[in-house]
Design a protein around this motif. Structure first.
Motif, PDB file in Angstrom:
ATOM      1  N   GLN A  89       0.841  -1.197   0.000  1.00  0.00           N
ATOM      2  CA  GLN A  89       0.000   0.000   0.000  1.00  0.00           C
ATOM      3  C   GLN A  89       0.879   1.250   0.000  1.00  0.00           C
ATOM      4  OE1 GLN A  89      -2.864   0.164   3.182  1.00  0.00           O
ATOM      5  NE2 GLN A  89      -4.379  -0.912   1.954  1.00  0.00           N
ATOM      6  N   THR A  90       0.585   2.175  -0.903  1.00  0.00           N
ATOM      7  CA  THR A  90       1.366   3.404  -0.996  1.00  0.00           C
ATOM      8  C   THR A  90       0.441   4.613  -1.066  1.00  0.00           C
ATOM      9  OG1 THR A  90       1.430   3.559  -3.422  1.00  0.00           O
ATOM     10  CG2 THR A  90       3.093   2.174  -2.362  1.00  0.00           C
ATOM     11  N   ARG A  91       1.022   5.749  -0.764  1.00  0.00           N
ATOM     12  CA  ARG A  91       0.351   7.030  -0.978  1.00  0.00           C
ATOM     13  C   ARG A  91       1.349   7.977  -1.617  1.00  0.00           C
ATOM     14  NH1 ARG A  91      -3.216   4.200  -0.013  1.00  0.00           N
ATOM     15  NH2 ARG A  91      -5.042   4.507   1.331  1.00  0.00           N
ATOM     16  N   LEU A  92       0.943   8.591  -2.714  1.00  0.00           N
ATOM     17  CA  LEU A  92       1.766   9.590  -3.385  1.00  0.00           C
ATOM     18  C   LEU A  92       1.262  10.964  -2.989  1.00  0.00           C
ATOM     19  CD1 LEU A  92       3.822  10.643  -5.419  1.00  0.00           C
ATOM     20  CD2 LEU A  92       2.198  10.093  -7.259  1.00  0.00           C
ATOM     21  N   ARG A 115      -0.378  20.947  -6.240  1.00  0.00           N
ATOM     22  CA  ARG A 115      -1.696  20.311  -6.283  1.00  0.00           C
ATOM     23  C   ARG A 115      -1.982  19.714  -7.655  1.00  0.00           C
ATOM     24  NH1 ARG A 115      -5.245  20.774  -2.202  1.00  0.00           N
ATOM     25  NH2 ARG A 115      -4.615  22.064  -0.434  1.00  0.00           N
ATOM     26  N   MET A 116      -2.274  18.438  -7.656  1.00  0.00           N
ATOM     27  CA  MET A 116      -2.719  17.714  -8.853  1.00  0.00           C
ATOM     28  C   MET A 116      -3.569  16.549  -8.358  1.00  0.00           C
ATOM     29  SD  MET A 116       1.050  16.354 -10.130  1.00  0.00           S
ATOM     30  CE  MET A 116       1.803  17.962 -10.281  1.00  0.00           C
ATOM     31  N   GLU A 117      -4.780  16.896  -7.905  1.00  0.00           N
ATOM     32  CA  GLU A 117      -5.628  15.967  -7.156  1.00  0.00           C
ATOM     33  C   GLU A 117      -5.970  14.691  -7.902  1.00  0.00           C
ATOM     34  OE1 GLU A 117      -5.994  19.178  -7.232  1.00  0.00           O
ATOM     35  OE2 GLU A 117      -6.429  19.981  -5.237  1.00  0.00           O
ATOM     36  N   GLU A 118      -5.977  14.748  -9.238  1.00  0.00           N
ATOM     37  CA  GLU A 118      -6.350  13.547  -9.988  1.00  0.00           C
ATOM     38  C   GLU A 118      -5.338  12.413  -9.847  1.00  0.00           C
ATOM     39  OE1 GLU A 118      -8.626  16.921 -11.495  1.00  0.00           O
ATOM     40  OE2 GLU A 118      -6.491  16.595 -11.102  1.00  0.00           O
ATOM     41  N   ILE A 119      -4.099  12.749  -9.505  1.00  0.00           N
ATOM     42  CA  ILE A 119      -3.077  11.697  -9.450  1.00  0.00           C
ATOM     43  C   ILE A 119      -2.371  11.582  -8.104  1.00  0.00           C
ATOM     44  CG2 ILE A 119      -2.637  11.740 -11.936  1.00  0.00           C
ATOM     45  CD1 ILE A 119      -0.154  13.422 -11.383  1.00  0.00           C
TER      46      ILE A 119
END
Length: 241
Positions: A97-100, A105-109
């Motif tokens: 499990q990861t979080r980028l 701000r680039m909420e889509e990715i």
């Protein structure tokens, strides 16, 4: 695994992802790095990562070729996001499990970088990847790594390079270069050794954050560093810490 460290920040250069290619991302290197990170994550370490973008674009290089430095640096930040997304995808395909989190701000990715959220992800056992540097021009990804490590209260910064530690000269040029298993921050400065840029190094010095430089390309080295194997890498210590 018994270790002095629990929460770490790993800094990897973008150029390392080139592998034997002249451009882009080498899939084999990406997989190798992901497996290395997974191996320490599985041991219970809280892992965060900063990846450079030099394999895709360097703002400083663009500036020397006539490009506006600020514009070039923002392009470099976007390059770090490409590498970070590739690492996230590779790790998640391995079941990690990861979080980028992005400084731009680039909420889509990616999630926007919020310190408390980042530490919460780490506490929940997720690998956190910090992208887009500091979000500001004129600052390197080394500085971003130092800043994020201090903010999340990491126990150590691990700087993965192509050589196994800190030497008195470039070991890729001088085969007789002397390695320093341990070296003080003051000696690094007096010898003008090129570990990371001065802003990043000063942040670590002011906050007494240890730095370990090691060869990330040798399989198993990341785990050995955290096992505090004296034969691997070099450690920067602060005299009054």
């Amino acid at each position: 695994m018994n270790s002095t460290y629990h929460r770490i920040l790993l800094k990897v250069s973008g150029e390392a992802l080139l592998g034997e290619q002249g451009h882009g991302i080498d899939g084999d290197i990406l997989t190798q790095y992901s497996e290395e990170i997974k191996s320490i994550h599985d041991e219970g370490f809280e892992v965060s990562v900063v990846v450079g973008g030099g394999n895709i674009f360097r703002g400083v290089k663009g500036a020397t070729e006539g490009m506006d430095r600020v514009q070039g640096d923002y392009m470099g930040m976007l390059a770090t996001m490409i590498n970070s997304m590739a690492l996230q995808d590779s790790m998640e395909r391995m079941g990690v499990q990861t979080r980028l989190m992005s400084a731009i701000r680039m909420e889509e990715i990616a999630e926007p970088y919020i310190r408390r959220r980042a530490t919460r992800h780490l506490e929940k056992g997720r690998v956190v990847i910090f992208g887009a540097g500091t979000g500001n021009p004129y600052f390197t990804t080394d500085t971003a790594a130092s800043l994020r490590a201090i903010e999340i209260e990491a126990d150590v910064i691990l700087k993965g390079t192509r050589v196994d530690g800190i030497f008195d000269s470039d070991p890729e040029i001088n085969p007789d270069a002397e390695k320093f298993p341990t070296i003080t921050g003051e000696e690094v400065l007096s010898r003008q050794l090129d570990i990371m840029d001065l802003t990043a190094f000063t942040l670590c010095r002011e906050n007494k954050t240890p730095i370990i430089v090691f060869d990330m390309n040798k399989v198993g080295n990341l785990k050995k560093v955290l096992q505090e194997d004296a034969s691997v890498g070099s450690k920067v210590v602060w005299e009054d810490s």
